[in-house]
Scaffold this motif. Structure first.
Motif, PDB file in Angstrom:
ATOM      1  N   GLY A 170      -3.013   4.619  -2.883  1.00  0.00           N
ATOM      2  CA  GLY A 170      -3.144   5.751  -1.956  1.00  0.00           C
ATOM      3  C   GLY A 170      -4.472   6.450  -2.170  1.00  0.00           C
ATOM      4  O   GLY A 170      -5.033   6.429  -3.261  1.00  0.00           O
ATOM      5  N   ALA A 171      -4.961   7.084  -1.121  1.00  0.00           N
ATOM      6  CA  ALA A 171      -6.303   7.670  -1.171  1.00  0.00           C
ATOM      7  C   ALA A 171      -6.319   8.971  -1.964  1.00  0.00           C
ATOM      8  O   ALA A 171      -5.374   9.750  -1.925  1.00  0.00           O
ATOM      9  N   GLU A 210     -11.023   4.973   3.153  1.00  0.00           N
ATOM     10  CA  GLU A 210     -10.645   5.967   2.141  1.00  0.00           C
ATOM     11  C   GLU A 210     -10.673   5.345   0.747  1.00  0.00           C
ATOM     12  O   GLU A 210     -10.502   4.135   0.593  1.00  0.00           O
ATOM     13  N   GLU A 240      -9.584   4.438  -3.000  1.00  0.00           N
ATOM     14  CA  GLU A 240      -8.301   4.179  -3.661  1.00  0.00           C
ATOM     15  C   GLU A 240      -8.505   3.495  -5.009  1.00  0.00           C
ATOM     16  O   GLU A 240      -9.617   3.104  -5.376  1.00  0.00           O
ATOM     17  N   ILE A 272      -7.843   2.115   7.161  1.00  0.00           N
ATOM     18  CA  ILE A 272      -6.636   2.454   7.909  1.00  0.00           C
ATOM     19  C   ILE A 272      -7.019   2.547   9.375  1.00  0.00           C
ATOM     20  O   ILE A 272      -8.139   2.941   9.717  1.00  0.00           O
ATOM     21  N   LYS A 289       0.850  -1.193   0.000  1.00  0.00           N
ATOM     22  CA  LYS A 289       0.000   0.000   0.000  1.00  0.00           C
ATOM     23  C   LYS A 289       0.878   1.232   0.000  1.00  0.00           C
ATOM     24  O   LYS A 289       1.899   1.293   0.694  1.00  0.00           O
ATOM     25  N   MET A 290       0.475   2.192  -0.778  1.00  0.00           N
ATOM     26  CA  MET A 290       1.183   3.469  -0.798  1.00  0.00           C
ATOM     27  C   MET A 290       0.409   4.468   0.058  1.00  0.00           C
ATOM     28  O   MET A 290      -0.826   4.417   0.130  1.00  0.00           O
ATOM     29  N   GLU A 302      -9.577   1.377   1.263  1.00  0.00           N
ATOM     30  CA  GLU A 302      -8.613   0.953   2.273  1.00  0.00           C
ATOM     31  C   GLU A 302      -9.162   1.281   3.655  1.00  0.00           C
ATOM     32  O   GLU A 302      -9.742   2.348   3.861  1.00  0.00           O
TER      33      GLU A 302
END
Ligand code: OOG
Ligand code: MG
Length: 269
Positions: free
Chosen positions: A227-228, A104, A106, A138, A59-60, A136
């Motif tokens: 990434g979001a 979020e 992605e 988090i 995951k970025m 994602e």
């Protein structure tokens, strides 16, 4: 006193497993470095693998300005995904097993060939087997979801769950597709895939570079979360989350009624 990396990995691993927040590492150990943080992250993943989990991707993080602004951090980071973090599309999660989870929007790529080190856009595109909208989850293991860069890296970049929608063949421009994140049927965040480094494909290039710095290649079959595109939203019991992404389609997540996260709900996102 300098930090004992094994002890810190134990502490973060315990926080994740018990859904109880812990204090920031950087506040206790001012000399805790970014290299130390990635070394802790490696130990955390090793503990998961020792428990039978399998690494399935990367995951970025902080690939969009929206996320950097929300969290007050301004460097690209990455973490590893394991099979235990995967949640089925339209699956139901119990947030009692998280501290203070957020969701979020992605974009996910599934690789068909290996990517190692510095690659250009053409090489990155050629390695993409499929693309999908993704959510994602988090969940910072730090109290109040507050951290400095090195803290969040040590905490596997807050990674705790991911949901992938329908995979589809790659192709077409991904640089400006509309994304709407809805909570209980109401749009909560609107954005564009362009918020992700201008184009999510760039996030894949960065993932290959950062992983290579740590001696890893991105393997065929791996999933890369880019990434979001927007700030994250707090999850609450009973919530229905939907991401609709232009051309890519939708992905859904449901939160069971019942317990709030271990830190209680009510913290702002
Ligand atoms: C860190 C992870 C950032 C993203 O998509 O930018 C991230 C956090 O916000 O807790 O996953
Ligand atoms: Mg994310």
């Amino acid at each position: 006193m300098s930090a004992d990396l094994d002890q810190i990995a134990d502490r973060l691993d315990n926080a994740a497993q018990s859904a109880r927040a812990t204090g920031q590492i950087s506040a206790e150990f001012p000399d805790f470095s970014l290299a130390d943080a990635y070394a802790v992250q490696r130990r955390l993943i090793a503990r998961r693998v020792a428990r039978g989990e399998r690494v399935v991707g990367i995951k970025m993080g902080f690939t969009s300005r929206a996320k950097m602004a929300q969290m007050g951090v301004s460097d690209l980071i990455w973490g590893q995904l394991t099979d235990a973090m995967a949640i089925a599309d339209d699956g139901v999660i119990d947030i009692g097993r998280f501290v203070h989870p957020r969701v979020e929007p992605e974009v996910a790529f599934r690789l068909k060939t290996r990517l190692a080190g510095r690659v250009d856009a053409g090489e990155a595109m050629a390695a993409i087997g499929a693309v999908a909208p993704a959510l994602e989850i988090i969940d910072s293991r730090y109290r109040d979801f507050r951290f400095a860069l090195n803290d969040v890296v040590a905490d596997n970049s807050s990674s705790s769950g991911f949901v992938v929608g329908n995979w589809q063949a790659p192709g077409g421009d991904l640089s400006n597709l509309g994304m709407v994140l809805s909570l209980d049927g109401r749009a909560a965040q609107c954005g564009s895939t362009g918020a992700i480094l201008g184009d999510p494909t760039r996030s894949l290039i960065e993932a290959a570079r950062l992983a290579a710095d740590a001696g890893l290649a991105l393997e065929p079959g791996w999933i890369i979360l880019c990434g979001a595109a927007t700030p994250a939203e707090a999850l609450r019991p009973g919530m229905h989350v939907r991401l609709e992404a232009e051309r890519l389609g939708r992905v859904d997540l449901r939160v069971a009624l019942g317990d709030a996260g271990g830190d209680g709900v009510g913290e702002g996102a």
